[in-house]
Enzyme design. Sequence first.
Site, PDB file in Angstrom:
ATOM      1  N   LYS A  61       0.860  -1.182   0.000  1.00 30.70           N
ATOM      2  CA  LYS A  61       0.000   0.000   0.000  1.00 30.70           C
ATOM      3  C   LYS A  61       0.895   1.231   0.000  1.00 30.70           C
ATOM      4  CE  LYS A  61      -3.872   2.007   2.645  1.00 30.70           C
ATOM      5  NZ  LYS A  61      -4.791   1.779   3.783  1.00 30.70           N
ATOM      6  N   SER A  75      -9.456   2.006   2.636  1.00 33.37           N
ATOM      7  CA  SER A  75      -8.520   2.712   1.778  1.00 33.37           C
ATOM      8  C   SER A  75      -7.424   1.819   1.194  1.00 33.37           C
ATOM      9  CB  SER A  75      -7.851   3.846   2.554  1.00 33.37           C
ATOM     10  OG  SER A  75      -7.028   3.338   3.591  1.00 33.37           O
ATOM     11  N   SER A  97     -10.236  -0.075   6.733  1.00 36.61           N
ATOM     12  CA  SER A  97      -9.489  -0.014   5.481  1.00 36.61           C
ATOM     13  C   SER A  97      -8.837  -1.313   5.040  1.00 36.61           C
ATOM     14  CB  SER A  97      -8.421   1.091   5.568  1.00 36.61           C
ATOM     15  OG  SER A  97      -9.034   2.358   5.567  1.00 36.61           O
TER      16      SER A  97
END
Length: 560
Positions: free
Chosen positions: A194, A266, A290
């Site tokens: 990420k 996210s 997330s």
Amino acid sequence: MGRRAAIGALGVGTATFRRALAAQAAQAGAVTAEMVRQAEWIAGLSLTDGEREQAVAELKGTTASFRALREVAIPYDVPPALSFVPAPGLRPASGVSRGGATPITATVASRPAGDEELAFLPVSELAGLVRTREVTSTELTKLYLARLRRFDPVLKCVVTLTEDLAMKQAAAADAEIAAGKYRGPLHGIPWGAKDLIAYPGYPTGWGAPQFKGRVIDEKATVAARLEEAGAVLVAKLSLGALAMGDRWYGGQTRSPWDPRRGSSGSSAGSASAVAAGLVGFAIGSETLGSIVSPSRACGTSGLRPTFGRVSRHGCMALSWSMDKIGPIARSIEDCALVFDAIHGHDGLDATAVDQPFAWPPKADLSGLRIGYVEDPQRPADRREELHVLKSLGLDPRPIELPRDVPARDILIMLTAECAAAFDELTRNHVTEGLNEWPATFLEGQFIPAVEYLRASRARTLLMRSMARLMEAVDVYVGAGDDLVITNLTGHPTAVFPGPLRDINGRPGPRSVTLTGRLHDESTLLAVAHAYQQATGHHRVHPPLERFLAEQGEATIKPVS
């Protein structure tokens, strides 16, 4: 009681109250009693004229302190001198080690006939192929790099390909394995980070245009530990701007099950890339959903560990008391193998602790108590997940989640912390490409310190209520507001695919979530793994070639 103590006792010495006065004083040149009166609403106070005059005298010095502190350059990676502890009194365990996990499930004996089948294999099976040199890390890395290029125009999940690094790491892995130096099940397995996880020499943009192209010259602990395990970093993957949702400066990341829909966030790119067979596994982060939310949207398996289980050093901070780092993969066992490599104290994140983790797990599932929240719309005897878990020998029992504390209202802590983390953006009126954050950051500027600490104390009550609940069960099936509750209390949650369902006319993932006791990821993952072995839902993957054909090969352009 001194004058400063006296004014603090009135409640008007809160940071936000003083900040409001400072803003007015900066324009008018001095704090006045009228300014105090206009600011009283922030602290919920109604003062007498005498108290206002007393406030004026004290706050003149306070506003000077505000101005002085604002002149101090505080980098984004500097945390407050406070740490959240989900299990007060728990001592660090001795003799905790990493890297000892081995797969339970049988490994594939030979390389699959097709590259697509190979790409979608779980890590537990890829590891066997790489270890026995049926497939080299270099071959696997080239395969995933090609798939990242091919499908990213549809999914918009790639920020940066780390091809040069990946090929060097893959070649090193192959050489070590050929020489008999096998590091474990992640050795030679390509993974994606990420893009809030820093890695030297590559941009870490946090999904926000203001940080696009910015290189952080440090290696996040999670990346360093995966490197030690021999994993191969092939890409930095998308996240919603500053860890909100699935929209970032490159567009909206899509679900591989239906590119008409977003992947949620996210950890948008992490879940999308794993579900699409573009990486072996990925690392995501969660503050308030997330990891869980995009895993649900994309049909992946994910683990949000206990708060403090994985160091956040080198990762973007959104909320120092809520942020967590965890794996997203194609199976729960893969999550266990990755977690085994990344957990534990590192001396760099004050919240990171050492606690035992074992895989294969030592827990006997027979007789484990599994809680569930009763739902009038879904009777227990019609819930597939409960039927499966009961057939495995678990003891289902109804529970009620804590209702004595308003969990959602405690989230003002998150609002205040993220506003503090990105205070500079607010002060410079920066809003472009930040989704809904600008309004949230503004809200956070007006939360008094007293109310933040009141919420923190209420959070302690919520933690105590959850501790009592977890005395009655070993794990429970998630429902309703538990995503808010468990992110505040720090409990670990595993999410994984259930049977497919119809979503807007196309088959899409239905997910199951389980929550376990603090620091007991071994039992939590053992239960989730048993479910997957009994059902096989995690082995179904989306029809990506069909979606690529619908978009048209002529529009495909490789990512850089």
